[in-house]
Design a protein around this motif. Structure first.
Motif, PDB file in Angstrom:
ATOM      1  N   ILE A 140       1.800  19.815  13.539  1.00 45.63           N
ATOM      2  CA  ILE A 140       2.876  19.798  12.537  1.00 45.63           C
ATOM      3  C   ILE A 140       2.414  19.029  11.306  1.00 45.63           C
ATOM      4  O   ILE A 140       2.624  19.462  10.167  1.00 45.63           O
ATOM      5  N   ILE A 141       1.756  17.884  11.531  1.00 47.19           N
ATOM      6  CA  ILE A 141       1.237  17.095  10.412  1.00 47.19           C
ATOM      7  C   ILE A 141       0.227  17.912   9.604  1.00 47.19           C
ATOM      8  O   ILE A 141       0.181  17.841   8.370  1.00 47.19           O
ATOM      9  N   SER A 142      -0.578  18.711  10.309  1.00 44.08           N
ATOM     10  CA  SER A 142      -1.632  19.491   9.652  1.00 44.08           C
ATOM     11  C   SER A 142      -1.122  20.790   9.050  1.00 44.08           C
ATOM     12  O   SER A 142      -1.905  21.531   8.426  1.00 44.08           O
ATOM     13  N   SER A 194       5.852  14.545   4.924  1.00 43.31           N
ATOM     14  CA  SER A 194       5.396  14.396   3.537  1.00 43.31           C
ATOM     15  C   SER A 194       3.979  13.836   3.539  1.00 43.31           C
ATOM     16  O   SER A 194       3.712  12.820   4.181  1.00 43.31           O
ATOM     17  N   VAL A 195       3.070  14.519   2.835  1.00 43.48           N
ATOM     18  CA  VAL A 195       1.661  14.106   2.774  1.00 43.48           C
ATOM     19  C   VAL A 195       1.281  13.877   1.324  1.00 43.48           C
ATOM     20  O   VAL A 195       1.553  14.718   0.458  1.00 43.48           O
ATOM     21  N   LYS A 196       0.632  12.749   1.067  1.00 46.01           N
ATOM     22  CA  LYS A 196       0.157  12.432  -0.276  1.00 46.01           C
ATOM     23  C   LYS A 196      -1.366  12.346  -0.234  1.00 46.01           C
ATOM     24  O   LYS A 196      -1.936  11.452   0.381  1.00 46.01           O
ATOM     25  N   GLY A 197      -2.040  13.307  -0.854  1.00 44.83           N
ATOM     26  CA  GLY A 197      -3.494  13.352  -0.824  1.00 44.83           C
ATOM     27  C   GLY A 197      -3.978  14.552  -0.038  1.00 44.83           C
ATOM     28  O   GLY A 197      -3.199  15.333   0.509  1.00 44.83           O
ATOM     29  N   LYS A 198      -5.318  14.711   0.053  1.00 43.96           N
ATOM     30  CA  LYS A 198      -5.920  15.846   0.756  1.00 43.96           C
ATOM     31  C   LYS A 198      -6.097  15.492   2.224  1.00 43.96           C
ATOM     32  O   LYS A 198      -6.811  14.549   2.563  1.00 43.96           O
ATOM     33  N   ARG A 201       0.834  -1.191   0.000  1.00 48.29           N
ATOM     34  CA  ARG A 201       0.000   0.000   0.000  1.00 48.29           C
ATOM     35  C   ARG A 201       0.877   1.253   0.000  1.00 48.29           C
ATOM     36  O   ARG A 201       1.916   1.281   0.660  1.00 48.29           O
ATOM     37  N   PRO A 202       0.463   2.290  -0.700  1.00 42.18           N
ATOM     38  CA  PRO A 202       1.292   3.498  -0.759  1.00 42.18           C
ATOM     39  C   PRO A 202       1.352   4.200   0.588  1.00 42.18           C
ATOM     40  O   PRO A 202       0.386   4.200   1.359  1.00 42.18           O
ATOM     41  N   VAL A 203       2.487   4.831   0.860  1.00 41.80           N
ATOM     42  CA  VAL A 203       2.654   5.645   2.060  1.00 41.80           C
ATOM     43  C   VAL A 203       2.027   7.006   1.793  1.00 41.80           C
ATOM     44  O   VAL A 203       2.423   7.713   0.864  1.00 41.80           O
ATOM     45  N   VAL A 204       1.031   7.397   2.619  1.00 40.00           N
ATOM     46  CA  VAL A 204       0.349   8.675   2.412  1.00 40.00           C
ATOM     47  C   VAL A 204       0.828   9.742   3.406  1.00 40.00           C
ATOM     48  O   VAL A 204       0.582  10.931   3.205  1.00 40.00           O
TER      49      VAL A 204
END
Length: 447
Positions: free
Chosen positions: A99-101, A112-116, A27-30
């Motif tokens: 920090i994530i947000s 690193s965030v992938k997607g909304k 599964r991809p890392v998001v």
């Protein structure tokens, strides 16, 4: 089942597990957090002007101290994860979520965030009491980065979930607190993002609304395209919803991976703190009363604490010790009770005569194989005989353990799976007398 068929079955099971793990790894890392550190500067000197600030700088006076909140945080979240982040208050959980947000910027490392990503750090932030419920939905959606058309598409689902259709054109200040929470939570979970970030927002609304939320989270777990990051103090929620989790302590990850391991370690960390010896208390003595609640000059010391780790299993039971200091001159005895913290009630209690006054420690062992998993507390008290040892009718209590001096512990065992009942059905035998009517009897009897 023969040994050969059992071996074949075990091999097939192991192969299916390995296949599942491989699929999960693909599964991809998001979300990827790499070496993240964060600190805040707390002022210690106040400069009244540029001259004072310059003088402080030339003297090497920083004027602040650094509070390190997060230290070298590393973890990955894959698409479809229901990922738990747990830890005591002040451990750095909410700072990490900010920090994530993108609310805070880390001093070191990167995210690193992938997607909304849709963050809900606190329910109702951004709501305006002078606007209607409808207007607040659009305002909150805009703050989250959704366009007007995107909010249009989500609006009916949000209102239906909140069950506030007839109130949406009323001003928010006329809503009850429960209605406001329901609307905010509905916006939170119905927003069509790829990654949903929730900080302590599960226990909202009345019982019926909580059931609806429970059904929603059960369904979202089945959607491989949705990812949820949950910060919570509820280990029941971690075990029920999450597939992976991390435990943060003093700004560092001390456990990661298996949700049950993380939840049990969190329980252990809390119990270690609660079961500190009185000498370990770092409050100043002059700020405390002479004797803690429940103690006095006759019994200045009475405490119950684990002899080993405060997490046990069914096979080995639980070991604890009672430490006391009795300075009276009468015959006396100690009583203790085993209390079920989560489900309530006192499943066991007993008393025993003591022959040694002064400072003593008595050790005990309690079998736990008849119980299901749960949280328990052992409370002790000391009683004096008024007219002699053989006159139990004339006694009075002279000391007891308050909440801080009692002993809390947990039982965690695969064979003692959490249940609404206290007794383990594998140990509690029962049978149906009308055998013609019954197709089932208690497992212990059937065995």
């Amino acid at each position: 089942m023969t040994n050969e068929s059992r071996t074949e079955h075990d091999n097939e099971k192991a192969e299916s597990v390995n296949t599942a793990v491989k699929k999960e790894d693909n599964r991809p890392v998001v979300l990827k957090v790499e070496h993240v550190a964060k600190y805040f500067r707390l002022p210690t000197e106040q400069a009244t002007g540029l001259k004072m600030a310059f003088l402080n700088w030339t003297r090497g006076i920083k004027g602040y101290t650094e509070q390190r909140v997060l230290r070298d945080i590393n973890f990955e979240v894959r698409q479809g994860d229901f990922f738990g982040i747990v830890g005591r208050n002040g451990s750095g959980k909410s700072t990490l979520l900010k920090i994530i947000s993108g609310i805070y910027t880390p001093e070191k490392g990167k995210v690193s965030v992938k997607g909304k990503l849709v963050p809900f750090i606190e329910l109702g932030v951004g709501f305006n009491p002078e606007l209607t419920g409808r207007e607040n939905v659009y305002l909150n959606g805009a703050l989250l980065g959704f366009s007007h058309d995107e909010i249009d598409a989500m609006y009916d689902d949000i209102v239906d979930f909140a069950e506030l259709g007839e109130f949406m054109d009323q001003k928010l200040k006329n809503y009850s607190s429960g209605m406001q929470v329901r609307l905010a939570f509905s916006v939170a979970i119905k927003a069509q993002g790829d990654i949903l970030v929730l900080d302590e927002v599960l226990a909202v609304g009345d019982e019926a609304f909580q059931r609806k939320c429970d059904n929603f989270f059960s369904e979202i777990r089945k959607d491989p395209t949705k990812t949820v990051i949950l910060v919570t103090h509820s280990m029941d929620s971690v075990k029920k919803y999450c597939n992976n989790a991390i435990l943060i302590k003093d700004g560092e990850i001390i456990v990661s991976g298996n949700k049950n391991d993380v939840a049990d370690r969190y329980t252990l960390e809390n119990l270690k703190r609660e079961n500190k010896k009185p000498a370990d208390d770092d409050k100043k003595k002059d700020e405390e009363p002479k004797y803690p609640t429940g103690l006095n000059e006759t019994v200045p010391l009475l405490t119950v604490r684990p002899s080993k780790e405060p997490v046990c299993d069914m096979e080995h039971g639980f070991d604890f010790e009672v430490e006391y200091d009795y300075r009276g001159d009468k015959d006396f005895y100690v009583a203790f009770s085993l209390n079920d913290i989560r489900r309530g009630g006192v499943p066991f209690g007993d008393s025993f005569d003591l022959f040694r006054p002064g400072h003593q420690t008595v050790r005990f062992h309690v079998p736990m194989d008849i119980f299901t998993n749960g949280e328990f507390r052992i409370i002790a008290s000391i009683h004096e005989y008024e007219n002699g040892r053989k006159d139990p009718e004339h006694v009075h209590m002279v000391a007891f353990t308050n909440e801080n001096l009692a002993c809390d512990f947990s039982m965690r065992d695969p064979k003692g799976a959490d249940n609404f009942a206290l007794l383990n059905k594998m140990k509690f035998g029962y049978e149906i007398v009308d055998t013609d009517m019954a197709s089932h009897q208690g497992p212990a009897v059937a065995a």
